[in-house]
Design a protein around this motif. Structure first.
Motif, PDB file in Angstrom:
ATOM      1  N   VAL A  21       0.843  -1.197   0.000  1.00 35.62           N
ATOM      2  CA  VAL A  21       0.000   0.000   0.000  1.00 35.62           C
ATOM      3  C   VAL A  21       0.878   1.247   0.000  1.00 35.62           C
ATOM      4  O   VAL A  21       0.620   2.201  -0.732  1.00 35.62           O
ATOM      5  CB  VAL A  21      -0.961  -0.005   1.210  1.00 35.62           C
ATOM      6  N   LEU A  22       1.924   1.276   0.812  1.00 35.70           N
ATOM      7  CA  LEU A  22       2.819   2.427   0.860  1.00 35.70           C
ATOM      8  C   LEU A  22       3.565   2.612  -0.463  1.00 35.70           C
ATOM      9  O   LEU A  22       3.821   3.733  -0.884  1.00 35.70           O
ATOM     10  CB  LEU A  22       3.805   2.291   2.017  1.00 35.70           C
ATOM     11  N   GLY A  23       3.889   1.516  -1.127  1.00 35.40           N
ATOM     12  CA  GLY A  23       4.541   1.595  -2.430  1.00 35.40           C
ATOM     13  C   GLY A  23       3.633   2.236  -3.465  1.00 35.40           C
ATOM     14  O   GLY A  23       4.077   3.014  -4.308  1.00 35.40           O
ATOM     15  N   GLN A  24       2.354   1.935  -3.416  1.00 32.51           N
ATOM     16  CA  GLN A  24       1.398   2.544  -4.333  1.00 32.51           C
ATOM     17  C   GLN A  24       1.248   4.036  -4.063  1.00 32.51           C
ATOM     18  O   GLN A  24       1.050   4.818  -4.975  1.00 32.51           O
ATOM     19  CB  GLN A  24       0.031   1.854  -4.217  1.00 32.51           C
ATOM     20  N   LEU A  25       1.324   4.424  -2.795  1.00 32.12           N
ATOM     21  CA  LEU A  25       1.203   5.837  -2.435  1.00 32.12           C
ATOM     22  C   LEU A  25       2.338   6.643  -3.055  1.00 32.12           C
ATOM     23  O   LEU A  25       2.130   7.719  -3.587  1.00 32.12           O
ATOM     24  CB  LEU A  25       1.209   6.000  -0.911  1.00 32.12           C
ATOM     25  N   GLY A  26       3.545   6.106  -3.020  1.00 29.74           N
ATOM     26  CA  GLY A  26       4.681   6.790  -3.622  1.00 29.74           C
ATOM     27  C   GLY A  26       4.511   6.953  -5.121  1.00 29.74           C
ATOM     28  O   GLY A  26       4.803   7.997  -5.684  1.00 29.74           O
ATOM     29  N   GLY A  27       4.044   5.935  -5.787  1.00 27.78           N
ATOM     30  CA  GLY A  27       3.799   6.022  -7.221  1.00 27.78           C
ATOM     31  C   GLY A  27       2.743   7.053  -7.544  1.00 27.78           C
ATOM     32  O   GLY A  27       2.812   7.739  -8.571  1.00 27.78           O
ATOM     33  N   ALA A  28       1.768   7.193  -6.680  1.00 28.36           N
ATOM     34  CA  ALA A  28       0.708   8.171  -6.903  1.00 28.36           C
ATOM     35  C   ALA A  28       1.267   9.589  -6.833  1.00 28.36           C
ATOM     36  O   ALA A  28       0.851  10.458  -7.602  1.00 28.36           O
ATOM     37  CB  ALA A  28      -0.409   7.980  -5.876  1.00 28.36           C
ATOM     38  N   LYS A  29       2.207   9.838  -5.954  1.00 28.84           N
ATOM     39  CA  LYS A  29       2.803  11.177  -5.861  1.00 28.84           C
ATOM     40  C   LYS A  29       3.585  11.503  -7.126  1.00 28.84           C
ATOM     41  O   LYS A  29       3.518  12.624  -7.629  1.00 28.84           O
ATOM     42  CB  LYS A  29       3.693  11.287  -4.629  1.00 28.84           C
ATOM     43  N   SER A  30       4.312  10.547  -7.641  1.00 30.28           N
ATOM     44  CA  SER A  30       5.064  10.775  -8.877  1.00 30.28           C
ATOM     45  C   SER A  30       4.121  11.047 -10.040  1.00 30.28           C
ATOM     46  O   SER A  30       4.361  11.949 -10.852  1.00 30.28           O
ATOM     47  CB  SER A  30       5.941   9.565  -9.197  1.00 30.28           C
ATOM     48  N   LYS A  31       3.044  10.291 -10.135  1.00 27.75           N
ATOM     49  CA  LYS A  31       2.065  10.503 -11.205  1.00 27.75           C
ATOM     50  C   LYS A  31       1.387  11.861 -11.057  1.00 27.75           C
ATOM     51  O   LYS A  31       1.132  12.549 -12.048  1.00 27.75           O
ATOM     52  CB  LYS A  31       1.033   9.386 -11.202  1.00 27.75           C
ATOM     53  N   SER A  32       1.119  12.251  -9.831  1.00 27.64           N
ATOM     54  CA  SER A  32       0.517  13.557  -9.587  1.00 27.64           C
ATOM     55  C   SER A  32       1.462  14.670 -10.030  1.00 27.64           C
ATOM     56  O   SER A  32       1.019  15.676 -10.602  1.00 27.64           O
ATOM     57  CB  SER A  32       0.184  13.697  -8.097  1.00 27.64           C
ATOM     58  N   ALA A  33       2.745  14.515  -9.796  1.00 22.77           N
ATOM     59  CA  ALA A  33       3.732  15.516 -10.224  1.00 22.77           C
ATOM     60  C   ALA A  33       3.742  15.643 -11.741  1.00 22.77           C
ATOM     61  O   ALA A  33       3.808  16.757 -12.275  1.00 22.77           O
ATOM     62  CB  ALA A  33       5.122  15.148  -9.708  1.00 22.77           C
ATOM     63  N   VAL A  34       3.654  14.527 -12.455  1.00 22.99           N
ATOM     64  CA  VAL A  34       3.635  14.562 -13.923  1.00 22.99           C
ATOM     65  C   VAL A  34       2.417  15.346 -14.412  1.00 22.99           C
ATOM     66  O   VAL A  34       2.520  16.185 -15.306  1.00 22.99           O
ATOM     67  CB  VAL A  34       3.648  13.125 -14.503  1.00 22.99           C
ATOM     68  N   VAL A  35       1.264  15.110 -13.794  1.00 21.78           N
ATOM     69  CA  VAL A  35       0.039  15.811 -14.195  1.00 21.78           C
ATOM     70  C   VAL A  35       0.162  17.310 -13.918  1.00 21.78           C
ATOM     71  O   VAL A  35      -0.193  18.140 -14.762  1.00 21.78           O
ATOM     72  CB  VAL A  35      -1.186  15.201 -13.474  1.00 21.78           C
ATOM     73  N   GLN A  36       0.690  17.665 -12.751  1.00 20.12           N
ATOM     74  CA  GLN A  36       0.849  19.081 -12.422  1.00 20.12           C
ATOM     75  C   GLN A  36       1.828  19.766 -13.376  1.00 20.12           C
ATOM     76  O   GLN A  36       1.601  20.910 -13.790  1.00 20.12           O
ATOM     77  CB  GLN A  36       1.325  19.252 -10.975  1.00 20.12           C
ATOM     78  N   ILE A  37       2.893  19.094 -13.736  1.00 17.63           N
ATOM     79  CA  ILE A  37       3.872  19.670 -14.664  1.00 17.63           C
ATOM     80  C   ILE A  37       3.222  19.904 -16.026  1.00 17.63           C
ATOM     81  O   ILE A  37       3.443  20.942 -16.657  1.00 17.63           O
ATOM     82  CB  ILE A  37       5.126  18.776 -14.760  1.00 17.63           C
ATOM     83  N   ARG A  38       2.393  18.977 -16.471  1.00 16.29           N
ATOM     84  CA  ARG A  38       1.684  19.163 -17.748  1.00 16.29           C
ATOM     85  C   ARG A  38       0.766  20.389 -17.678  1.00 16.29           C
ATOM     86  O   ARG A  38       0.681  21.164 -18.637  1.00 16.29           O
ATOM     87  CB  ARG A  38       0.873  17.921 -18.117  1.00 16.29           C
ATOM     88  N   ASP A  39       0.085  20.573 -16.553  1.00 22.63           N
ATOM     89  CA  ASP A  39      -0.777  21.746 -16.381  1.00 22.63           C
ATOM     90  C   ASP A  39       0.042  23.034 -16.404  1.00 22.63           C
ATOM     91  O   ASP A  39      -0.368  24.035 -17.008  1.00 22.63           O
ATOM     92  CB  ASP A  39      -1.558  21.663 -15.064  1.00 22.63           C
ATOM     93  N   LEU A  40       1.198  23.023 -15.757  1.00 18.37           N
ATOM     94  CA  LEU A  40       2.065  24.204 -15.758  1.00 18.37           C
ATOM     95  C   LEU A  40       2.588  24.499 -17.165  1.00 18.37           C
ATOM     96  O   LEU A  40       2.684  25.662 -17.568  1.00 18.37           O
ATOM     97  CB  LEU A  40       3.222  24.015 -14.777  1.00 18.37           C
TER      98      LEU A  40
END
Length: 143
Positions: free
Chosen positions: A37-56
């Motif tokens: 579960v903790l491993g999935q949480l880390g992957g979610a943060k990385s994916k969230s960063a990619v989405v935010q960078i695309r928005d920027l």
């Protein structure tokens, strides 16, 4: 009398041994499932960063359409939220909710011109230091 003995046994509850066995089983399950579960949480943060960078990046493109250039490195991403002095034609704010931090709470980095294109928008990951793997890896617009 037999009816009372069966009824009395039912009302006694659990023994200490039974409770310890249940707690041991729950501990084993938590030990096996928790890291996944903790491993999935880390992957979610990385994916969230990619989405935010695309928005920027999209906001920077809108800035370029209005002003005729990307924000300079000195103006930074703040130029997407408030008009810089030398930006005739600025028609923002280009970000509805203001300038976000990366999922680890750090500011995004911006360079114009970028080393990998017209602009580079990136985060240094969880450790906020260049390089790294996993959660500490750099994530940028060049990916």
């Amino acid at each position: 009398m037999r009816h009372r003995t069966v009824s009395a046994r039912r009302n006694r509850g659990f023994t200490l041994v039974e409770l310890l066995v249940v707690l041991a089983i729950l501990g084993l399950l938590a030990g096996l499932v928790g890291p996944r579960v903790l491993g999935q949480l880390g992957g979610a943060k990385s994916k969230s960063a990619v989405v935010q960078i695309r928005d920027l990046e999209q906001a920077a493109e809108l800035f370029k359409l209005d002003v005729g250039r990307f924000p300079t490195t000195q103006e930074g991403l703040a130029a997407l939220v408030s008009a810089p002095p030398a930006a005739a034609g600025w028609n923002g704010s280009y970000l509805r909710k203001g300038l976000p931090n990366d999922p680890w709470g750090n500011a995004y980095h911006y360079e114009s011109p970028g080393r990998n294109g017209d602009i580079d928008i990136y985060t240094l990951g969880a450790d906020n230091a260049p390089g790294g793997d996993g959660e500490n890896a750099d994530i940028g617009s060049w990916q």
